[in-house]
Motif scaffolding. Structure first.
Motif, PDB file in Angstrom:
ATOM      1  N   ALA A 129      -4.936  -4.946  -8.352  1.00  0.00           N
ATOM      2  CA  ALA A 129      -4.251  -3.714  -7.969  1.00  0.00           C
ATOM      3  C   ALA A 129      -5.164  -2.526  -8.232  1.00  0.00           C
ATOM      4  O   ALA A 129      -6.068  -2.596  -9.069  1.00  0.00           O
ATOM      5  CB  ALA A 129      -2.947  -3.564  -8.758  1.00  0.00           C
ATOM      6  N   HIS A 130      -4.900  -1.446  -7.494  1.00  0.00           N
ATOM      7  CA  HIS A 130      -5.676  -0.216  -7.691  1.00  0.00           C
ATOM      8  C   HIS A 130      -4.812   0.978  -7.328  1.00  0.00           C
ATOM      9  O   HIS A 130      -4.036   0.924  -6.375  1.00  0.00           O
ATOM     10  CB  HIS A 130      -6.931  -0.220  -6.817  1.00  0.00           C
ATOM     11  CG  HIS A 130      -7.707   1.057  -6.906  1.00  0.00           C
ATOM     12  ND1 HIS A 130      -8.507   1.352  -7.980  1.00  0.00           N
ATOM     13  CD2 HIS A 130      -7.776   2.117  -6.074  1.00  0.00           C
ATOM     14  CE1 HIS A 130      -9.051   2.541  -7.798  1.00  0.00           C
ATOM     15  NE2 HIS A 130      -8.621   3.027  -6.645  1.00  0.00           N
ATOM     16  N   VAL A 131      -4.952   2.052  -8.076  1.00  0.00           N
ATOM     17  CA  VAL A 131      -4.275   3.319  -7.797  1.00  0.00           C
ATOM     18  C   VAL A 131      -5.318   4.428  -7.894  1.00  0.00           C
ATOM     19  O   VAL A 131      -6.085   4.467  -8.858  1.00  0.00           O
ATOM     20  CB  VAL A 131      -3.139   3.599  -8.816  1.00  0.00           C
ATOM     21  CG1 VAL A 131      -2.529   4.968  -8.586  1.00  0.00           C
ATOM     22  CG2 VAL A 131      -2.080   2.524  -8.747  1.00  0.00           C
ATOM     23  N   GLU A 132      -5.354   5.312  -6.890  1.00  0.00           N
ATOM     24  CA  GLU A 132      -6.252   6.463  -6.949  1.00  0.00           C
ATOM     25  C   GLU A 132      -5.651   7.476  -7.909  1.00  0.00           C
ATOM     26  O   GLU A 132      -4.544   7.959  -7.689  1.00  0.00           O
ATOM     27  CB  GLU A 132      -6.406   7.100  -5.557  1.00  0.00           C
ATOM     28  CG  GLU A 132      -7.242   6.304  -4.599  1.00  0.00           C
ATOM     29  CD  GLU A 132      -8.705   6.230  -5.012  1.00  0.00           C
ATOM     30  OE1 GLU A 132      -9.233   7.191  -5.602  1.00  0.00           O
ATOM     31  OE2 GLU A 132      -9.315   5.184  -4.742  1.00  0.00           O
ATOM     32  N   PRO A 133      -6.362   7.808  -8.987  1.00  0.00           N
ATOM     33  CA  PRO A 133      -5.812   8.762  -9.956  1.00  0.00           C
ATOM     34  C   PRO A 133      -5.690  10.162  -9.359  1.00  0.00           C
ATOM     35  O   PRO A 133      -6.520  10.585  -8.562  1.00  0.00           O
ATOM     36  CB  PRO A 133      -6.824   8.730 -11.103  1.00  0.00           C
ATOM     37  CG  PRO A 133      -8.071   8.152 -10.539  1.00  0.00           C
ATOM     38  CD  PRO A 133      -7.676   7.321  -9.360  1.00  0.00           C
ATOM     39  N   GLY A 134      -4.608  10.845  -9.715  1.00  0.00           N
ATOM     40  CA  GLY A 134      -4.417  12.226  -9.315  1.00  0.00           C
ATOM     41  C   GLY A 134      -3.938  12.431  -7.890  1.00  0.00           C
ATOM     42  O   GLY A 134      -3.851  13.556  -7.423  1.00  0.00           O
TER      43      GLY A 134
ATOM     44  N   ALA B 276      -5.379   4.259   1.881  1.00  0.00           N
ATOM     45  CA  ALA B 276      -4.255   4.005   0.968  1.00  0.00           C
ATOM     46  C   ALA B 276      -4.596   4.540  -0.422  1.00  0.00           C
ATOM     47  O   ALA B 276      -5.727   4.430  -0.879  1.00  0.00           O
ATOM     48  CB  ALA B 276      -3.962   2.514   0.888  1.00  0.00           C
ATOM     49  N   VAL B 277      -3.609   5.128  -1.106  1.00  0.00           N
ATOM     50  CA  VAL B 277      -3.839   5.633  -2.456  1.00  0.00           C
ATOM     51  C   VAL B 277      -3.494   4.594  -3.510  1.00  0.00           C
ATOM     52  O   VAL B 277      -3.795   4.775  -4.681  1.00  0.00           O
ATOM     53  CB  VAL B 277      -3.075   6.948  -2.725  1.00  0.00           C
ATOM     54  CG1 VAL B 277      -3.552   8.038  -1.786  1.00  0.00           C
ATOM     55  CG2 VAL B 277      -1.580   6.756  -2.629  1.00  0.00           C
ATOM     56  N   ALA B 278      -2.856   3.495  -3.084  1.00  0.00           N
ATOM     57  CA  ALA B 278      -2.552   2.407  -4.009  1.00  0.00           C
ATOM     58  C   ALA B 278      -2.443   1.111  -3.216  1.00  0.00           C
ATOM     59  O   ALA B 278      -2.054   1.125  -2.054  1.00  0.00           O
ATOM     60  CB  ALA B 278      -1.237   2.665  -4.747  1.00  0.00           C
TER      61      ALA B 278
ATOM     62  N   MET C 270       0.832  -1.164   0.000  1.00  0.00           N
ATOM     63  CA  MET C 270       0.000   0.000   0.000  1.00  0.00           C
ATOM     64  C   MET C 270       0.877   1.226   0.000  1.00  0.00           C
ATOM     65  O   MET C 270       1.969   1.213   0.531  1.00  0.00           O
ATOM     66  CB  MET C 270      -0.899  -0.006   1.206  1.00  0.00           C
ATOM     67  CG  MET C 270      -2.049  -0.959   1.043  1.00  0.00           C
ATOM     68  SD  MET C 270      -2.967  -1.136   2.529  1.00  0.00           S
ATOM     69  CE  MET C 270      -1.981  -2.362   3.333  1.00  0.00           C
ATOM     70  N   THR C 271       0.349   2.292  -0.546  1.00  0.00           N
ATOM     71  CA  THR C 271       1.081   3.536  -0.636  1.00  0.00           C
ATOM     72  C   THR C 271       0.321   4.621   0.099  1.00  0.00           C
ATOM     73  O   THR C 271      -0.870   4.772  -0.097  1.00  0.00           O
ATOM     74  CB  THR C 271       1.258   3.952  -2.115  1.00  0.00           C
ATOM     75  OG1 THR C 271       1.889   2.885  -2.800  1.00  0.00           O
ATOM     76  CG2 THR C 271       2.083   5.201  -2.238  1.00  0.00           C
ATOM     77  N   ALA C 272       1.013   5.366   0.942  1.00  0.00           N
ATOM     78  CA  ALA C 272       0.385   6.451   1.683  1.00  0.00           C
ATOM     79  C   ALA C 272       0.239   7.668   0.798  1.00  0.00           C
ATOM     80  O   ALA C 272       1.042   7.907  -0.096  1.00  0.00           O
ATOM     81  CB  ALA C 272       1.230   6.802   2.910  1.00  0.00           C
ATOM     82  N   GLY C 273      -0.788   8.458   1.057  1.00  0.00           N
ATOM     83  CA  GLY C 273      -1.001   9.710   0.339  1.00  0.00           C
ATOM     84  C   GLY C 273      -0.372  10.865   1.090  1.00  0.00           C
ATOM     85  O   GLY C 273       0.130  10.712   2.203  1.00  0.00           O
ATOM     86  N   PRO C 274      -0.403  12.065   0.514  1.00  0.00           N
ATOM     87  CA  PRO C 274       0.260  13.234   1.102  1.00  0.00           C
ATOM     88  C   PRO C 274      -0.210  13.578   2.509  1.00  0.00           C
ATOM     89  O   PRO C 274       0.563  14.029   3.327  1.00  0.00           O
ATOM     90  CB  PRO C 274      -0.091  14.365   0.133  1.00  0.00           C
ATOM     91  CG  PRO C 274      -0.474  13.694  -1.129  1.00  0.00           C
ATOM     92  CD  PRO C 274      -1.019  12.353  -0.757  1.00  0.00           C
ATOM     93  N   GLY C 275      -1.455  13.355   2.851  1.00  0.00           N
ATOM     94  CA  GLY C 275      -1.956  13.684   4.167  1.00  0.00           C
ATOM     95  C   GLY C 275      -1.611  12.655   5.229  1.00  0.00           C
ATOM     96  O   GLY C 275      -1.989  12.799   6.381  1.00  0.00           O
ATOM     97  N   ARG C 276      -0.883  11.628   4.894  1.00  0.00           N
ATOM     98  CA  ARG C 276      -0.619  10.529   5.822  1.00  0.00           C
ATOM     99  C   ARG C 276       0.821  10.512   6.314  1.00  0.00           C
ATOM    100  O   ARG C 276       1.329   9.501   6.718  1.00  0.00           O
ATOM    101  CB  ARG C 276      -0.934   9.186   5.148  1.00  0.00           C
ATOM    102  CG  ARG C 276      -2.319   9.116   4.612  1.00  0.00           C
ATOM    103  CD  ARG C 276      -3.433   8.850   5.611  1.00  0.00           C
ATOM    104  NE  ARG C 276      -3.366   9.437   6.895  1.00  0.00           N
ATOM    105  CZ  ARG C 276      -4.229  10.330   7.369  1.00  0.00           C
ATOM    106  NH1 ARG C 276      -5.198  10.783   6.628  1.00  0.00           N
ATOM    107  NH2 ARG C 276      -4.126  10.787   8.590  1.00  0.00           N
ATOM    108  N   ARG C 277       1.518  11.600   6.307  1.00  0.00           N
ATOM    109  CA  ARG C 277       2.927  11.625   6.703  1.00  0.00           C
ATOM    110  C   ARG C 277       3.154  11.134   8.120  1.00  0.00           C
ATOM    111  O   ARG C 277       4.152  10.530   8.408  1.00  0.00           O
ATOM    112  CB  ARG C 277       3.504  13.026   6.564  1.00  0.00           C
ATOM    113  CG  ARG C 277       3.690  13.419   5.139  1.00  0.00           C
ATOM    114  CD  ARG C 277       4.334  14.793   5.061  1.00  0.00           C
ATOM    115  NE  ARG C 277       4.359  15.248   3.690  1.00  0.00           N
ATOM    116  CZ  ARG C 277       5.363  15.062   2.856  1.00  0.00           C
ATOM    117  NH1 ARG C 277       6.419  14.421   3.259  1.00  0.00           N
ATOM    118  NH2 ARG C 277       5.316  15.502   1.637  1.00  0.00           N
TER     119      ARG C 277
END
Length: 92
Positions: free
Chosen positions: A67-72, A40-42, A1-8
């Protein structure tokens, strides 16, 4: 999983106080044991394709089943003990 910008902050806190933090994280577990974080963004759901002995370790080769990725939404990368954004691709 990949964290998004707000998840630092959350991933670091998870490593320090995993049980306490885990109780505050929205997640879904599948019947097969996969765990998906709602923020998760991905994500990738994998199965074990092959286990290869490598000295005192095993190398586990995975097969991506879904698999999934949130676009943008730009991902964060953990490197050198900190979170960093990836540079935007150069225009061609």
């Amino acid at each position: 999983m990949t964290a998004g910008p707000g998840r630092r902050r959350r991933p670091r806190g998870s490593s320090r106080r995993s049980r306490e933090t885990a109780s505050r994280v929205a997640l879904t577990a599948t019947d097969d044991g996969a765990v998906f974080l709602h923020e998760a963004v991905a994500w990738m759901e994998c199965s074990i394709h092959e286990v290869v002995p490598a000295g005192d370790h095993d190398l586990v080769l995975l097969k991506v089943e879904a698999a999934h990725v949130e676009p943008g939404v730009p991902p964060l990368v953990f490197h050198a003990s900190g979170f960093h954004s990836l540079a935007a691709p150069a225009a061609s």
